[in-house]
Motif scaffolding. Structure first.
Motif, mmCIF file in Angstrom:
data_model
loop_
_atom_site.group_PDB
_atom_site.id
_atom_site.type_symbol
_atom_site.label_atom_id
_atom_site.label_comp_id
_atom_site.label_asym_id
_atom_site.label_seq_id
_atom_site.Cartn_x
_atom_site.Cartn_y
_atom_site.Cartn_z
ATOM 1 N N GLN A 82 54.650 77.955 74.842
ATOM 2 C CA GLN A 82 54.405 79.053 73.906
ATOM 3 C C GLN A 82 52.953 79.521 73.981
ATOM 4 N N SER A 83 52.036 78.578 74.126
ATOM 5 C CA SER A 83 50.625 78.970 74.232
ATOM 6 C C SER A 83 50.383 79.784 75.498
ATOM 7 N N SER A 84 51.094 79.436 76.560
ATOM 8 C CA SER A 84 50.948 80.188 77.801
ATOM 9 C C SER A 84 51.489 81.607 77.642
ATOM 10 N N LEU A 85 52.599 81.746 76.923
ATOM 11 C CA LEU A 85 53.134 83.083 76.643
ATOM 12 C C LEU A 85 52.136 83.894 75.824
ATOM 13 N N ALA A 86 51.546 83.257 74.821
ATOM 14 C CA ALA A 86 50.554 83.950 73.996
ATOM 15 C C ALA A 86 49.370 84.412 74.836
ATOM 16 N N ASN A 87 48.954 83.576 75.780
ATOM 17 C CA ASN A 87 47.841 83.939 76.649
ATOM 18 C C ASN A 87 48.165 85.198 77.458
ATOM 19 N N SER A 88 49.365 85.251 78.025
ATOM 20 C CA SER A 88 49.750 86.414 78.821
ATOM 21 C C SER A 88 49.890 87.659 77.953
ATOM 22 N N LEU A 89 50.390 87.486 76.739
ATOM 23 C CA LEU A 89 50.465 88.629 75.826
ATOM 24 C C LEU A 89 49.069 89.169 75.514
ATOM 25 N N SER A 98 51.246 93.799 71.193
ATOM 26 C CA SER A 98 51.263 92.614 72.062
ATOM 27 C C SER A 98 50.436 91.487 71.469
ATOM 28 N N VAL A 99 49.256 91.817 70.990
ATOM 29 C CA VAL A 99 48.357 90.765 70.521
ATOM 30 C C VAL A 99 48.779 90.231 69.151
ATOM 31 N N LEU A 100 49.420 91.056 68.344
ATOM 32 C CA LEU A 100 49.959 90.550 67.081
ATOM 33 C C LEU A 100 51.112 89.585 67.330
ATOM 34 N N GLU A 101 51.897 89.847 68.369
ATOM 35 C CA GLU A 101 52.947 88.890 68.740
ATOM 36 C C GLU A 101 52.323 87.577 69.209
ATOM 37 N N ASN A 132 49.966 80.961 65.693
ATOM 38 C CA ASN A 132 49.979 80.415 64.335
ATOM 39 C C ASN A 132 51.038 79.321 64.197
ATOM 40 N N GLY A 133 52.177 79.539 64.861
ATOM 41 C CA GLY A 133 53.245 78.548 64.806
ATOM 42 C C GLY A 133 52.862 77.236 65.449
ATOM 43 N N ILE A 134 52.241 77.303 66.635
ATOM 44 C CA ILE A 134 51.926 76.047 67.327
ATOM 45 C C ILE A 134 50.689 75.365 66.736
ATOM 46 N N VAL A 135 49.763 76.125 66.155
ATOM 47 C CA VAL A 135 48.625 75.494 65.467
ATOM 48 C C VAL A 135 49.113 74.782 64.212
ATOM 49 N N ALA A 136 50.056 75.396 63.498
ATOM 50 C CA ALA A 136 50.609 74.742 62.304
ATOM 51 C C ALA A 136 51.337 73.449 62.670
ATOM 52 N N LEU A 195 43.773 80.746 69.322
ATOM 53 C CA LEU A 195 44.013 81.556 68.124
ATOM 54 C C LEU A 195 42.760 82.339 67.750
ATOM 55 N N ALA A 196 41.598 81.698 67.842
ATOM 56 C CA ALA A 196 40.346 82.384 67.509
ATOM 57 C C ALA A 196 40.118 83.585 68.421
ATOM 58 N N ILE A 197 40.332 83.405 69.712
ATOM 59 C CA ILE A 197 40.165 84.513 70.662
ATOM 60 C C ILE A 197 41.124 85.644 70.327
ATOM 61 N N THR A 198 42.355 85.287 70.002
ATOM 62 C CA THR A 198 43.363 86.295 69.676
ATOM 63 C C THR A 198 42.996 87.055 68.408
ATOM 64 N N LEU A 199 42.497 86.347 67.409
ATOM 65 C CA LEU A 199 42.063 87.012 66.177
ATOM 66 C C LEU A 199 40.946 88.013 66.452
ATOM 67 N N GLN A 200 40.036 87.648 67.352
ATOM 68 C CA GLN A 200 38.941 88.568 67.690
ATOM 69 C C GLN A 200 39.465 89.812 68.393
ATOM 70 N N ILE A 201 40.446 89.633 69.280
ATOM 71 C CA ILE A 201 41.025 90.788 69.973
ATOM 72 C C ILE A 201 41.722 91.713 68.973
ATOM 73 N N ILE A 202 42.470 91.120 68.037
ATOM 74 C CA ILE A 202 43.136 91.932 67.013
ATOM 75 C C ILE A 202 42.103 92.718 66.210
ATOM 76 N N ALA A 203 41.014 92.047 65.837
ATOM 77 C CA ALA A 203 39.962 92.715 65.070
ATOM 78 C C ALA A 203 39.419 93.921 65.826
ATOM 79 N N GLY A 204 39.232 93.756 67.136
ATOM 80 C CA GLY A 204 38.733 94.870 67.934
ATOM 81 C C GLY A 204 39.694 96.043 67.942
ATOM 82 N N HIS A 205 40.987 95.768 68.055
ATOM 83 C CA HIS A 205 41.977 96.852 68.029
ATOM 84 C C HIS A 205 42.004 97.544 66.670
#
Length: 489
Positions: A206-213, A232-235, A241-245, A257-267
Motif C-alpha cells: 500500500q505504501s508503494s501504491l501511495a508513492n506512485s500516486l 491522486s495525492v488525496l488518495e 493514513n490507514g497504514i500509519v494507524a 505521510l509527511a511528504i504527501t501532506l506537503q504536496i497536498i498543501a501545495g496543491h
C-alpha cells in the motif's frame, strides 16, 4: 573429532547469528529508524566474513557478505555520506555479479544484484549523473521482470517491477520529460492496484501504491492538470493514513505521510485555498519535527524538515504574514546549509540551497530591505557559478534564471535600475526554453513577472492565461495580475 564437531557447531551458530543480524534484526530496527545499530551490525558481519576468507567462502556465505556490504551502504546513504555508501555498494556489486554468473537462475542472487543496481543508481541520481542512473535503473527493472517471469506468483517480484517503473519516472521527471515520466508512473499504479486488490492487508504494498500516486500527482500538476493531481495525492494520503494507524511506530510510513501532506498543501495553495493549505503544512511540520527529534543524525529527515519549514514560510510570505514566515525561512536555510556542508556534492542540497536563498530574499524585499535581499541572491549566484552550471540540467537552469530575476528585483528596489535590467536580461536569456518545455506553475509565475518587468506584455499575458487555464489562483499570482492589470479568466 569432538573438537571438529564443536567448531562446526560454533560456526553454524555464528552463521545463524549473521543471518539474524542481516535479516530479522534489520527488519525490526529499520522501521524505527535506528541507523546507528544497523551500522554496527553490518560492520560486525564484515569482520566475521573477513576472518573466514582463508577457509574459503561458499556461495551462500558470499551472498551474506554482499548483504552486509549493502546494509552498510544503505546506512551510509541514510546518513548523507554518498561516497562512502557508493564504495560499499560497489564492493557488493562485484560479489553479486560473480554470484549471478555462477548461478544465473537463483532468484535470491538475482534480487541481490538488482538491489545493488538500484542503490548505485540512486547515488548517481542524487549526484546528477542521470545517464549512469538510467543505466542502473533499467538493469534493476530488467532483473525485476526476469524474476517475475521465473516466479509469476511471487508478489515480491511484482513489487520490484513497480519500483523499477517509479525509479525511471523520477529520472525522466528530473530531465524535464514529463510525459515519459507520467507513462512509467501509470504503469506502476496499474500494477500496484492489482497487487493491493489481491492482498489488501500488505502495508508495504500500500505504501508503494501511495508513492506512485504521489509521483502521478506531481506529473499531472506539471502537465497542467491540477485537479487530477489533487485527487491522486488525496488518495495517497488516505492510503497512508490507514497504514500509519495500523503501524504507528513505523517511521518510514510517517515520513511518506509527511511528504504527501506537503504536496497536498501545495496543491491547495495553487488552487487558492490558503486555509486548507496551512492545515496540511502544519500537519506535515508536526511529523517531520517528531522524526528529526527521534534520530537527529538522519540526513533525509533533516532535509525533509528543511523543505517543510521553507514551504510553510513561503506560504506565509504569500499571505503577507511576514513575521510568522521569517523563522521558518531562516530555519530552513540553516538546515540546508548544515547538510550541504556535510555533503557539498549532493545536487539536491545545492538546489534546495538556491531555492532557500531566493525565498529568504523575497521575504527581505517584502520587508523593504533590498540590500539584505541582494546579499542573499549574490551568494546564491556565486554558489551556482562556482560549481559550474550545466545548462543541460533543467532544474539548475531554472534556479539560475530565477536567481537573476529576483536579483534584478532587489537591484531595482535598491535604486540600481541599470543593473536590474541587466539581471533581467540574463534571466531572459536562460528561461525561455524552460517556459516552453514545462507547465510548472512556480516557473511560469516568475516567467510572467519577468516579461512584465521587461515590458513584454503580450508574452506575459499568454503566460498568465496558461496559468489561469490550469485553475491556478495562488496569492502571489493573483496579486501580480492585479498590480499589472492583467485580465485573466
Amino acid at each position: 573429532r569432538h573438537e571438529r564437531l564443536r567448531a562446526e557447531q560454533n560456526r553454524r551458530q555464528a552463521e545463524d547469528l549473521m543471518g539474524f543480524m542481516l535479516g530479522d534484526l534489520r527488519d525490526k530496527l529499520e522501521p524505527v529508524g535506528r541507523l546507528d545499530v544497523l551500522d554496527e551490525v553490518g560492520a560486525k558481519a564484515l569482520e566475521y566474513y573477513a576472518a573466514r576468507r582463508e577457509e574459503g567462502l561458499g556461495n551462500e556465505e558470499n551472498f551474506k557478505l554482499a548483504k552486509a556490504m549493502m546494509q552498510i551502504g544503505e546506512v551510509r546513504l541514510g546518513q548523507g555520506d554518498l561516497e562512502s555508501a557508493r564504495q560499499a555498494f560497489e564492493e557488493a556489486l562485484i560479489t553479486s555479479e560473480a554470484l549471478v554468473k555462477l548461478a544465473p537462475e537463483n532468484p535470491a542472487y538475482l534480487a541481490g544484484l538488482g538491489a545493488v543496481h538500484f542503490w548505485v543508481g540512486s547515488i548517481d541520481f542524487n549526484q546528477g549523473r542521470l545517464d549512469e542512473a538510467e543505466t542502473r535503473f533499467r538493469k534493476y527493472l530488467d532483473i525485476g521482470r526476469k524474476l517475475e517471469r521465473m516466479e509469476p506468483d511471487n508478489a515480491d517480484w511484482n513489487r520490484e517491477v513497480g519500483y523499477g517503473y517509479t525509479n525511471l519516472a523520477a529520472l525522466f521527471e528530473e530531465r524535464g520529460e514529463e510525459e515519459n515520466a507520467l507513462e512509467f508512473i501509470r504503469d506502476s499504479i496499474d500494477l500496484k492496484r492489482e497487487m493491493v486488490a489481491a492482498d489488501p492487508g500488505d502495508s508495504e504494498l500500500q505504501s508503494s501504491l501511495a508513492n506512485s500516486l504521489g509521483w502521478a500527482a506531481r506529473m499531472q500538476d506539471r502537465s497542467g492538470r491540477p485537479r487530477e493531481a489533487l485527487a491522486s495525492v488525496l488518495e495517497a494520503e488516505q492510503v497512508l493514513n490507514g497504514i500509519v494507524a495500523a503501524d504507528p511506530a513505523n517511521t518510514h510510513y510517517q515520513e511518506m505521510l509527511a511528504i504527501t501532506l506537503q504536496i497536498i498543501a501545495g496543491h491547495q495553495t495553487n488552487l487558492g485555498r490558503p486555509d486548507e493549505a496551512q492545515r496540511f503544512y502544519e500537519a506535515d511540520l508536526a511529523i517531520m519535527t517528531r522524526l528529526t527529534a527521534h534520530d537527529p543524525d538522519n540526513a533525509g529527515w533533516r532535509g525533509g524538515l528543511a523543505t517543510t519549514r521553507r514551504s510553510l514560510g513561503i506560504h506565509l510570505l504569500w499571505e503577507d504574514r511576514l513575521q510568522e514566515a521569517r523563522p521558518h525561512l531562516t530555519a530552513g536555510l540553516d538546515l540546508i546549509l548544515e547538510l550541504h556542508s556535510q555533503d557539498p556534492g549532493n545536487t539536491d542540497y545545492q538546489r534546495q540551497l538556491a531555492y532557500s536563498r531566493i525565498a529568504l530574499a523575497r521575504l527581505y524585499l517584502a520587508e523593504d530591505d533590498p540590500a539584505t535581499a541582494l546579499a542573499q541572491l549574490d551568494v546564491s549566484l556565486a554558489e551556482i557559478e562556482q560549481r559550474g552550471t550545466d545548462l543541460a540540467d533543467f532544474v539548475t537552469r531554472q534556479y539560475l534564471g530565477r536567481t537573476h530575476l529576483w536579483r534584478g528585483c532587489a537591484q531595482e528596489a535598491a535604486g540600481l535600475p541599470d543593473r536590474a535590467r541587466a539581471s533581467w536580461r540574463q534571466a531572459r536569456a536562460i528561461l525561455p526554453p524552460l517556459a516552453e518545455e514545462t507547465r510548472t506553475p512556480d516557473l511560469l509565475v516568475d516567467w510572467t513577472r519577468l516579461m512584465l518587468l521587461l515590458d513584454e506584455r503580450e508574452t506575459a499575458e499568454e503566460s498568465a492565461a496558461t496559468l489561469a487555464g490550469m485553475d491556478f489562483a495562488r496569492r502571489d499570482f493573483v496579486d501580480l495580475c492585479r498590480d499589472y492589470e492583467l485580465a485573466v479568466e
